[in-house]
Design an enzyme around this catalytic site. Structure first.
Site, PDB file in Angstrom:
ATOM      1  CG  ASN A 163      -2.093   0.799   1.248  1.00 38.43           C
ATOM      2  OD1 ASN A 163      -3.068   0.628   1.917  1.00 38.43           O
ATOM      3  ND2 ASN A 163      -2.174   0.815  -0.286  1.00 38.43           N
ATOM      4  CG  ASN A 184      -9.050   7.924  -1.018  1.00 38.03           C
ATOM      5  OD1 ASN A 184      -8.345   6.880  -0.333  1.00 38.03           O
ATOM      6  ND2 ASN A 184     -10.420   8.027  -0.309  1.00 38.03           N
ATOM      7  CB  CYS A 217      -4.705   5.298   5.192  1.00 37.79           C
ATOM      8  SG  CYS A 217      -4.193   4.167   4.188  1.00 37.79           S
ATOM      9  N   GLY A 218      -4.728   3.002   7.281  1.00 38.46           N
ATOM     10  CA  GLY A 218      -4.078   2.589   8.894  1.00 38.46           C
ATOM     11  C   GLY A 218      -2.624   1.864   8.186  1.00 38.46           C
ATOM     12  CD  GLU A 273      -7.397   0.859   0.367  1.00 37.52           C
ATOM     13  OE1 GLU A 273      -7.406   2.059   0.983  1.00 37.52           O
ATOM     14  OE2 GLU A 273      -6.318   0.643   0.139  1.00 37.52           O
ATOM     15  NE  ARG A 274     -14.598   5.395   2.108  1.00 37.44           N
ATOM     16  CZ  ARG A 274     -15.210   6.325   2.889  1.00 37.44           C
ATOM     17  NH1 ARG A 274     -16.376   6.701   2.335  1.00 37.44           N
ATOM     18  NH2 ARG A 274     -14.884   6.218   3.860  1.00 37.44           N
ATOM     19  CB  CYS A 294      -7.192  -2.071   2.982  1.00 34.20           C
ATOM     20  SG  CYS A 294      -7.550  -1.211   3.759  1.00 34.20           S
ATOM     21  N   GLY A 295      -5.441  -1.524   5.490  1.00 35.28           N
ATOM     22  CA  GLY A 295      -4.939  -1.162   7.314  1.00 35.28           C
ATOM     23  C   GLY A 295      -5.954  -1.551   8.241  1.00 35.28           C
ATOM     24  CB  THR A 296      -9.140   1.035   8.073  1.00 35.59           C
ATOM     25  OG1 THR A 296      -9.220   1.066   6.339  1.00 35.59           O
ATOM     26  CG2 THR A 296      -8.026   2.085   8.580  1.00 35.59           C
TER      27      THR A 296
END
Length: 260
Positions: free
Chosen positions: A13, A65, A74-75, A189-190, A199-201
Site C-alpha cells: 500500500n 485518496n 488509513c491504517g 478501496e473507495r 488495506c490497514g483499516t
C-alpha cells in the site's frame, strides 16, 4: 511549483509523503493531489499524506485518496507516516499523533515494524452475507471461496456503489480462512476505485469481524494481504473492541522533487 516528496509503502500500500509543517502545500487543490498520485503522469501512489504540526501531539496526519479527495483514516498510511516522522527526526521509537478519526499511539522498531493503535470498535453489524463495521473507515467484510481468482475489482465496485451504502460508499473486503487465527483478504478501496495490495483499516475490520462471527477465538490474528502480512490484536469484552493494534512493516522507497 516544485514539491519535495518521499515515497513509502506498507505491505504494498504505497503513499506520497510530504512534510507540510510550514503549510506550503495547497491543500484544497484536488487536481494536484490526483496528479501526484497518478502512476503515469505523476509519482504514483494509492494516496498522499501530509505531515503537519499539532499543538498537543507529535504531528498531524492529513490523508488524501488517489482521487484527490481528503478521506477517512488509513491504517497503512498511518504506519508509514510514523516511519516518515522517525526519518525526519520528529520521533524516536514511540509517538502520538492526531488523524481524522482522533488520537493514535504507535511504536516503531529498528527493523521498521510499526504497531499502530487503531480506534475502538463498539459496533459490528452482522448480516446474512456480510459484516459491516467502521475501523476509522467503513468496511464491508464478506467470506468468499477461491479468493485467489475472485473478481475483486468488479464485485467490489458493485458493492461499493450499491444502494447498501449509498453515495458515501464503503471499502469492500473479500476473505478466506487459512487457519484457526489466519485469514487471507483482498480489498477494493473507495477513493482508489480499485483493488490495492493492502488495506490497514480493512485488515483491522476483517480481524474483528472474524472474531465477532465466531470464525476464530483468537485475539491476535494474522492477515495475509496481496502485498505481505499484517497482524491485528485487540481486547474484546461484551462485543466492545479496545486496545486495537495494527502491526506490520513500513518502508521508505525513495525521495525526490517534482515540478507540477
Amino acid at each position: 511549483m516544485q514539491h519535495q516528496f518521499y515515497k513509502y509503502q506498507g505491505t504494498g500500500n504505497d503513499f506520497v509523503m510530504i512534510d507540510n509543517r510550514d503549510l506550503y502545500f495547497p491543500k484544497n487543490d484536488t487536481k494536484l493531489v490526483e496528479r501526484l498520485c497518478d502512476r503515469r503522469f505523476g509519482i504514483g501512489a494509492d494516496g498522499l499524506i501530509l505531515l503537519e504540526n499539532d499543538e498537543t501531539t507529535d504531528f498531524r496526519m492529513v490523508y488524501y485518496n488517489s482521487d484527490g479527495n481528503e478521506s477517512s483514516m488509513c491504517g497503512n498510511g498511518g504506519r508509514c507516516l510514523v516511519a516518515f516522522a522517525k526519518r525526519l527526526g520528529i520521533i524516536d521509537t514511540e509517538t502520538t499523533f492526531i488523524a481524522t478519526d482522533g488520537l493514535h499511539y504507535a511504536t516503531i522498531n529498528d527493523e521498521g515494524i510499526v504497531s499502530l493503535q487503531m480506534k475502538d470498535v463498539d459496533e459490528v453489524q452482522e448480516h446474512e452475507s456480510h459484516v459491516f463495521l467502521n475501523t476509522g473507515s467503513p468496511h464491508h467484510v464478506q467470506l468468499v471461496e477461491d479468493l485467489h481468482i475472485f473478481d475483486v475489482r468488479n464485485q467490489g465496485a458493485k458493492i461499493r456503489y450499491s444502494d447498501l451504502y449509498g453515495q458515501a460508499g464503503s471499502n469492500v473486503n473479500f476473505v478466506s480462512q487459512t487457519d484457526e487465527n489466519k485469514f487471507a483478504l483482498r480489498t477494493y478501496e473507495r477513493g482508489v476505485e480499485d483493488e490495492t495490495l493492502s488495506c490497514g483499516t480493512g485488515a483491522t475490520a476483517v480481524a474483528i469481524a472474524m472474531k465477532a462471527t465466531g470464525k476464530t477465538n483468537s485475539s491476535v490474528i494474522e492477515l495475509k494481504v496481496e502485498g505481505g502480512t499484517l497482524e491485528v490484536s485487540f481486547t474484546e469484552k461484551n462485543g466492545f473492541y479496545t486496545h486495537v493494534f495494527l502491526k506490520g512493516p513500513a518502508a521508505f522507497v525513495y525521495s525526490g522533487e517534482i515540478n507540477v
